[in-house]
Design a protein around this motif. Structure first.
Motif, PDB file in Angstrom:
ATOM      1  N   SER A 204       0.833  -1.198   0.000  1.00 61.63           N
ATOM      2  CA  SER A 204       0.000   0.000   0.000  1.00 61.63           C
ATOM      3  C   SER A 204       0.870   1.251   0.000  1.00 61.63           C
ATOM      4  O   SER A 204       1.923   1.286   0.634  1.00 61.63           O
ATOM      5  CB  SER A 204      -0.905   0.003   1.228  1.00 61.63           C
ATOM      6  N   GLY A 205       0.395   2.266  -0.691  1.00 63.11           N
ATOM      7  CA  GLY A 205       1.066   3.553  -0.668  1.00 63.11           C
ATOM      8  C   GLY A 205       0.483   4.500   0.361  1.00 63.11           C
ATOM      9  O   GLY A 205       0.828   5.680   0.372  1.00 63.11           O
ATOM     10  N   LYS A 206      -0.366   3.994   1.225  1.00 67.31           N
ATOM     11  CA  LYS A 206      -1.043   4.862   2.185  1.00 67.31           C
ATOM     12  C   LYS A 206      -0.644   4.593   3.636  1.00 67.31           C
ATOM     13  O   LYS A 206      -1.040   5.333   4.528  1.00 67.31           O
ATOM     14  CB  LYS A 206      -2.558   4.696   2.031  1.00 67.31           C
ATOM     15  N   ALA A 207       0.122   3.538   3.869  1.00 65.59           N
ATOM     16  CA  ALA A 207       0.616   3.232   5.217  1.00 65.59           C
ATOM     17  C   ALA A 207       1.991   2.605   5.072  1.00 65.59           C
ATOM     18  O   ALA A 207       2.187   1.735   4.215  1.00 65.59           O
ATOM     19  CB  ALA A 207      -0.342   2.291   5.947  1.00 65.59           C
ATOM     20  N   PRO A 208       2.958   3.021   5.884  1.00 63.35           N
ATOM     21  CA  PRO A 208       4.340   2.598   5.653  1.00 63.35           C
ATOM     22  C   PRO A 208       4.716   1.231   6.191  1.00 63.35           C
ATOM     23  O   PRO A 208       5.677   0.629   5.712  1.00 63.35           O
ATOM     24  CB  PRO A 208       5.150   3.679   6.381  1.00 63.35           C
ATOM     25  N   SER A 209       3.991   0.706   7.169  1.00 64.08           N
ATOM     26  CA  SER A 209       4.511  -0.444   7.917  1.00 64.08           C
ATOM     27  C   SER A 209       4.684  -1.697   7.073  1.00 64.08           C
ATOM     28  O   SER A 209       5.668  -2.425   7.230  1.00 64.08           O
ATOM     29  CB  SER A 209       3.596  -0.740   9.116  1.00 64.08           C
ATOM     30  N   ASP A 210       3.750  -1.988   6.158  1.00 65.48           N
ATOM     31  CA  ASP A 210       3.854  -3.217   5.378  1.00 65.48           C
ATOM     32  C   ASP A 210       5.071  -3.201   4.471  1.00 65.48           C
ATOM     33  O   ASP A 210       5.745  -4.225   4.294  1.00 65.48           O
ATOM     34  CB  ASP A 210       2.588  -3.432   4.551  1.00 65.48           C
TER      35      ASP A 210
ATOM     36  N   GLY B 104       0.378   6.813  18.618  1.00 65.24           N
ATOM     37  CA  GLY B 104      -0.711   6.596  17.682  1.00 65.24           C
ATOM     38  C   GLY B 104      -0.481   7.099  16.274  1.00 65.24           C
ATOM     39  O   GLY B 104      -1.365   7.001  15.425  1.00 65.24           O
ATOM     40  N   VAL B 105       0.717   7.604  15.997  1.00 60.49           N
ATOM     41  CA  VAL B 105       1.032   8.134  14.672  1.00 60.49           C
ATOM     42  C   VAL B 105       2.020   7.205  13.973  1.00 60.49           C
ATOM     43  O   VAL B 105       3.007   6.770  14.580  1.00 60.49           O
ATOM     44  CB  VAL B 105       1.638   9.549  14.774  1.00 60.49           C
ATOM     45  N   ASP B 106       1.751   6.899  12.693  1.00 58.71           N
ATOM     46  CA  ASP B 106       2.663   6.054  11.926  1.00 58.71           C
ATOM     47  C   ASP B 106       4.070   6.646  11.913  1.00 58.71           C
ATOM     48  O   ASP B 106       4.240   7.857  11.723  1.00 58.71           O
ATOM     49  CB  ASP B 106       2.177   5.897  10.481  1.00 58.71           C
ATOM     50  N   GLN B 107       5.060   5.784  12.078  1.00 60.60           N
ATOM     51  CA  GLN B 107       6.455   6.188  11.995  1.00 60.60           C
ATOM     52  C   GLN B 107       7.172   5.297  10.989  1.00 60.60           C
ATOM     53  O   GLN B 107       6.911   4.100  10.925  1.00 60.60           O
ATOM     54  CB  GLN B 107       7.130   6.073  13.362  1.00 60.60           C
ATOM     55  N   PHE B 108       8.069   5.874  10.228  1.00 63.00           N
ATOM     56  CA  PHE B 108       8.767   5.092   9.218  1.00 63.00           C
ATOM     57  C   PHE B 108      10.248   5.417   9.133  1.00 63.00           C
ATOM     58  O   PHE B 108      11.037   4.624   8.618  1.00 63.00           O
ATOM     59  CB  PHE B 108       8.150   5.340   7.839  1.00 63.00           C
ATOM     60  N   ALA B 109      10.652   6.573   9.648  1.00 63.21           N
ATOM     61  CA  ALA B 109      11.971   7.117   9.331  1.00 63.21           C
ATOM     62  C   ALA B 109      13.117   6.218   9.796  1.00 63.21           C
ATOM     63  O   ALA B 109      14.048   5.917   9.027  1.00 63.21           O
ATOM     64  CB  ALA B 109      12.111   8.515   9.941  1.00 63.21           C
ATOM     65  N   ASP B 110      13.096   5.776  11.050  1.00 67.73           N
ATOM     66  CA  ASP B 110      14.205   4.978  11.558  1.00 67.73           C
ATOM     67  C   ASP B 110      14.269   3.609  10.890  1.00 67.73           C
ATOM     68  O   ASP B 110      15.356   3.102  10.588  1.00 67.73           O
ATOM     69  CB  ASP B 110      14.080   4.806  13.078  1.00 67.73           C
ATOM     70  N   ALA B 111      13.112   3.010  10.648  1.00 66.58           N
ATOM     71  CA  ALA B 111      13.090   1.729   9.953  1.00 66.58           C
ATOM     72  C   ALA B 111      13.625   1.884   8.529  1.00 66.58           C
ATOM     73  O   ALA B 111      14.388   1.037   8.040  1.00 66.58           O
ATOM     74  CB  ALA B 111      11.677   1.164   9.921  1.00 66.58           C
ATOM     75  N   LEU B 112      13.254   2.972   7.870  1.00 71.06           N
ATOM     76  CA  LEU B 112      13.743   3.221   6.514  1.00 71.06           C
ATOM     77  C   LEU B 112      15.259   3.401   6.502  1.00 71.06           C
ATOM     78  O   LEU B 112      15.960   2.817   5.662  1.00 71.06           O
ATOM     79  CB  LEU B 112      13.065   4.470   5.943  1.00 71.06           C
ATOM     80  N   SER B 113      15.795   4.174   7.437  1.00 68.29           N
ATOM     81  CA  SER B 113      17.232   4.426   7.463  1.00 68.29           C
ATOM     82  C   SER B 113      18.031   3.156   7.732  1.00 68.29           C
ATOM     83  O   SER B 113      19.138   2.990   7.223  1.00 68.29           O
ATOM     84  CB  SER B 113      17.563   5.468   8.536  1.00 68.29           C
ATOM     85  N   SER B 114      17.462   2.264   8.534  1.00 73.34           N
ATOM     86  CA  SER B 114      18.179   1.032   8.879  1.00 73.34           C
ATOM     87  C   SER B 114      18.011  -0.058   7.831  1.00 73.34           C
ATOM     88  O   SER B 114      18.786  -1.024   7.803  1.00 73.34           O
ATOM     89  CB  SER B 114      17.698   0.508  10.237  1.00 73.34           C
TER      90      SER B 114
END
Length: 429
Positions: free
Chosen positions: A162-168, A262-272
């Motif tokens: 999905s392009g609407k939520a980062p976790s998947d 409660g807010v989606d986070q992606f930055a640290d996972a993306l960097s790693s």
């Protein structure tokens, strides 16, 4: 019998009598933390800690995840770190890291509305040498993902998210990158995805997320598909890791957040993710401590494994790390103590060992484990010593071949284990 994989650990010794296998009570995983005062400095710290230099760098917006999600496979292709910037500003630590890396090329993910032309000019003026800057961006996030996929190159397998939520996307990012699979945003534009599949001879699509994330229609874009998802981002994280567990390297396990307050986070996972992709290490969402995931990790880690927290203690607390390590270590001890057999009356052995010399004069023995309750042999299992696989029944005939350099007294019996499909097996040796 077909040829067998022989363990390379020269200290393996076969024990010819029954004994109980107990865990080493000192079992303890290593731990490490990489972080900065914000997501931008954290991305720089990850790069600094793991790249001495790099001819390529990927630049992503640290606040706008859609364009960045699909860039990890490209970073793996270039062996490049991902550094984060905002739309109109670049962190001083990121600038210093660019200078240290001394790249020949920087790839900016997204058009000027995502990362402004002022950032591009500032980098050009800051780095003294001639520098190539390439910008990959389309009219929207979906076109950008396709442009990035084209840069990654052809692959028989792709990932649809999905392009609407980062976790998947993030949960499979290091795995997809290690396998050179492009990641495409696919909750819209079915026709565009179908064209990409046809033009690139794609055989299979891995769909990450339920039908509310990636619609049912996307299952028909490729000749075959496999959908992987759970009831939430944490169960999906577990399901993805379970699916690819046999190709994941658990020597390093990266612990990051998927949401905060409660807010989606992606930055640290993306960097790693580019770092994790180097050897196909897993990215674990820090709240994901369900039993199934713990069992997977516990069955794969050993004393050389390291839990690496990405982000400060406010995001991934020391308690979270310690509780995870404690749970894994405890499970490892419990499973190890029941993985052998049988002077302990409380442990019931399921299988017993029989062995014979591989051939006259051989320095190896052929082993098989026979059920105590039937005449059936255990098949498709792994034999471990001190957490390392030393023999494996890949051809499914139940027989493994192991070195027999020394006999009996000096070997640590507690370090033998049998593992089958993530479960430890009770046995006598």
């Amino acid at each position: 019998m077909s040829s067998k994989k022989i363990g390379s650990l020269a200290m393996i010794i076969l024990i010819f009598c029954s004994s109980t296998v107990f865990a080493d009570s000192s079992y303890k995983l290593n731990e490490k933390r990489i972080f900065g005062k914000d997501r931008y400095e954290t991305s720089a710290m990850i790069s600094k800690d793991n790249w001495n230099s790099s001819s390529d760098v990927i630049l992503c917006n640290g606040e706008n995840f859609p364009d960045a999600l699909c860039s990890v496979t490209l970073a793996k292709k270039y062996d490049a770190p991902i550094l984060l910037v905002s739309k109109n500003a670049i962190n001083e630590n990121v600038m210093k890291e660019l200078n240290r890396l001394n790249p020949k090329k920087i790839t900016i993910i997204g058009k000027e509305g995502v990362i402004s032309s002022e950032i591009e000019e500032k980098i050009k003026n800051f780095l003294p040498k001639k520098l190539q800057i390439e910008r990959l961006g389309g009219m929207d996030r979906y076109e950008t993902s396709k442009i990035i996929a084209d840069k990654v190159g052809q692959s028989r397998e792709i990932v649809l998210v999905s392009g609407k939520a980062p976790s998947d996307a993030l949960t499979i990012s290091s795995i997809a990158a290690n396998k050179s699979m492009p990641v495409l945003l696919a909750d819209e534009n079915e026709e565009s995805i179908q064209n990409y599949v046809k033009n690139n001879n794609v055989n299979k699509a891995y769909i990450i997320g339920g039908e509310s994330c990636v619609p049912l229609e996307m299952e028909r874009v490729a000749p075959s598909f496999e959908r992987i998802y759970g009831k939430d981002r944490y169960e999906s994280n577990q399901k993805v890791i379970n699916r690819f567990r046999d190709s994941i390297n658990f020597k390093s396990v990266y612990l990051t957040i998927a949401s905060f307050n409660g807010v989606d986070q992606f930055a640290d996972a993306l960097s790693s993710a580019p770092l994790a992709a180097k050897d196909c290490s897993p990215i674990i969402f820090s709240d994901n401590t369900n039993k199934e995931l713990l069992n997977i990790i516990q069955s794969k880690v050993n004393k050389d494994s390291t839990i690496i927290a990405i982000g400060g203690e406010k995001l991934v607390s020391n308690d979270t790390i310690n509780n995870l390590i404690k749970s894994i270590s405890s499970n490892q001890s419990n499973n190890s103590s029941s993985s052998g057999g049988s002077n302990n009356s409380n442990v019931k052995a399921d299988y017993t060992l029989s062995l014979e010399q591989s051939f006259p004069g051989a320095f190896t023995y052929d082993l098989k484990f026979t059920s105590i309750n039937s005449s059936n042999n255990l098949k498709e299992y792994q034999l471990l010593y001190d957490g390392k696989v030393i023999a494996e029944d890949k051809d499914g005939d139940g027989v493994v071949r192991v070195l027999a350099i020394f006999l009996g007294k000096d070997i640590d019996k507690s370090k033998f284990q049998i593992l089958k499909q993530g479960e430890y097996i009770n046995f006598n040796i």
